[in-house]
Design a protein around this motif. Structure first.
Motif, PDB file in Angstrom:
ATOM      1  N   GLN A  35       0.825  -1.195   0.009  1.00 38.94           N
ATOM      2  CA  GLN A  35       0.163   0.014  -0.135  1.00 38.94           C
ATOM      3  C   GLN A  35       0.891   1.231   0.039  1.00 38.94           C
ATOM      4  N   LEU A  46       4.072   2.591  -1.276  1.00 43.01           N
ATOM      5  CA  LEU A  46       4.719   2.075  -2.358  1.00 43.01           C
ATOM      6  C   LEU A  46       6.194   2.065  -2.142  1.00 43.01           C
ATOM      7  N   GLN A  72       1.142   3.649  -8.655  1.00 46.36           N
ATOM      8  CA  GLN A  72       0.758   2.009  -8.425  1.00 46.36           C
ATOM      9  C   GLN A  72       0.970   1.229  -9.703  1.00 46.36           C
ATOM     10  N   PRO A 108      -2.808  -3.074  -2.397  1.00 50.57           N
ATOM     11  CA  PRO A 108      -1.952  -2.154  -3.338  1.00 50.57           C
ATOM     12  C   PRO A 108      -2.977  -0.947  -3.750  1.00 50.57           C
ATOM     13  N   PHE A 109      -4.371  -1.187  -3.649  1.00 49.38           N
ATOM     14  CA  PHE A 109      -5.104   0.016  -4.305  1.00 49.38           C
ATOM     15  C   PHE A 109      -6.120   0.654  -3.338  1.00 49.38           C
ATOM     16  N   ARG A 160      -9.605   2.414  -8.428  1.00 50.59           N
ATOM     17  CA  ARG A 160      -9.334   1.104  -7.792  1.00 50.59           C
ATOM     18  C   ARG A 160      -9.941  -0.029  -8.768  1.00 50.59           C
TER      19      ARG A 160
END
Ligand code: ATP
Length: 349
Positions: free
Chosen positions: A82, A84, A140, A160-161, A169
């Motif tokens: 999350q 990065l 991302q 991650p989104f 997302r």
């Protein structure tokens, strides 16, 4: 054959047991979602696979060789978190090529690989851009490209989104799924969002208090939950425990639910069933109704469908139906709730 095999994995932090006897075989090229509420152990399990955390006991095999004895940076896993952690002093392309540089890959090859990956993630032409001059969604994608640059055996993603807005997302979920299919890389994706898991996973692994409750395809965990926790967790469900008598009507206290069809007609005793909101039927209650009669508590329009919440004593029920076909009930109305037992799923445990 399993690519990644987890057996009897336990993890304790002091006296707290974060993972309890986790067993899971992941096939080559599979897209797995680890799904569960906050604190259930998703991140801990991912970190153990990545080598960022040591397990207390258990076995971790990658292609039949012991992964736990290999240091984190030698495991050949690509990771996206999350937060990065892109390198702010490097441009986009050099961020992507970083893992290759560490591995001693020649500059021209690194550059080619990073350029190819930028195209794969839809960022062609941004090689020289500073990462600080990218949008959240672009960053991302750079993180995904950077993780994939080393051609990992395992691709691990931890929420991650979750920092992105809903539209972006969903867009990235679809992109990551397509990319994963194209590359065929075995992927483990952590999320607490059941919609996200349903839309991208080949198989969802539902964790609760450090244990696997169920592992199955999205359809299996949605339609055939093996535990009450999964039935509750995978979207809205009406869960209740009628008493069954072979050859007779099923009863929920004094409410007659009708005669169960098929195999259920032979069951006896109390069993917990789950009926999805779309399979309930509602009609105005009559004075002599012997069925399940409830009171409408709340009605809301959800775009394509209307959701009606009802209470029967201290139980709650939820009904949904496509808006233009839904009966119009108002708060306080007395309504008879029915369903076909063909759509009732008996929860095994
Ligand atoms: P979330 O969705 O909130 O990130 P999670 O399912 O990923 O939750 P974990 O981060 O794996 O949960 O944590 C599982 C449990 O282990 C939690 O109760 C957490 O507080 C605990 N835990 C995690 N790391 C440590 C640590 N280093 N020391 C002590 N307890 C920890």
């Amino acid at each position: 054959m399993a690519t990644l095999s987890l057996s009897n994995i336990q993890k304790s932090f002091g006296t707290f047991q974060a993972l309890r006897d986790v067993n899971l075989d992941i096939r080559s090229g599979e897209f797995i979602c680890l799904l569960g509420g906050s604190g259930c152990g998703k991140t801990t399990l991912l970190r153990i696979i990545a080598g960022l955390e040591e397990m207390t006991s258990g076995n971790l095999l990658l292609e039949n060789s012991d992964l736990s004895s290999i240091e984190c940076h030698k495991r050949n896993v690509g990771m996206v978190f999350q937060s990065l952690a892109l390198f702010p002093h490097l441009n986009v392309g050099d961020n992507i090529a970083y893992g290759l540089e560490v591995r001693g890959v020649a500059k021209s090859k690194r550059r080619q690989k990073a350029t190819d990956l930028l195209e794969v993630v839809g960022l062609s032409g941004l090689y020289e851009r500073k990462v600080s001059a990218l949008s959240g969604g672009q960053r991302q994608r750079v993180a995904i490209a950077r993780a994939l640059a080393i051609e990992p055996k395992l691709f691990l993603m931890d929420e991650p989104f979750s920092a992105l807005d809903a539209g972006l997302r969903e867009h990235l979920q679809i992109e990551v799924k397509k990319l994963q299919r194209k590359l065929g890389v075995t992927t483990i994706f952590v999320t607490h969002d059941q919609h996200e898991a349903m839309s991208i996973a080949d198989r969802i692994v539902i964790l609760n208090e450090g244990r696997i409750e169920q592992a199955g395809t999205p359809t299996e965990v949605y339609a055939r939950p093996q535990t009450r926790f999964v039935a509750d967790f995978m979207g809205t469900n009406n869960i209740f425990s009628p008493i069954f008598t072979p050859g007779a009507d099923a009863m929920l206290e004094d409410a007659n639910l009708g005669r169960p069809s098929g195999e259920l007609g032979q069951w006896s005793g109390k069993h917990t069933v789950a009926v999805r909101p779309e399979y309930l039927q509602l009609k105005p209650a009559s004075a002599d109704s012997t069925g399940l009669v409830g009171t409408v508590d709340f009605v809301r329009l959800l775009g394509a469908s209307i959701e009606t919440e009802l209470s029967v004593g201290d139980r709650s029920f939820v009904h949904t139906m496509v808006s233009d076909r839904a009966p119009q009930f108002a708060v306080g109305d007395s309504v008879e709730i029915s369903f076909d037992f063909d759509h009732a799923w008996v929860i095994p445990s």
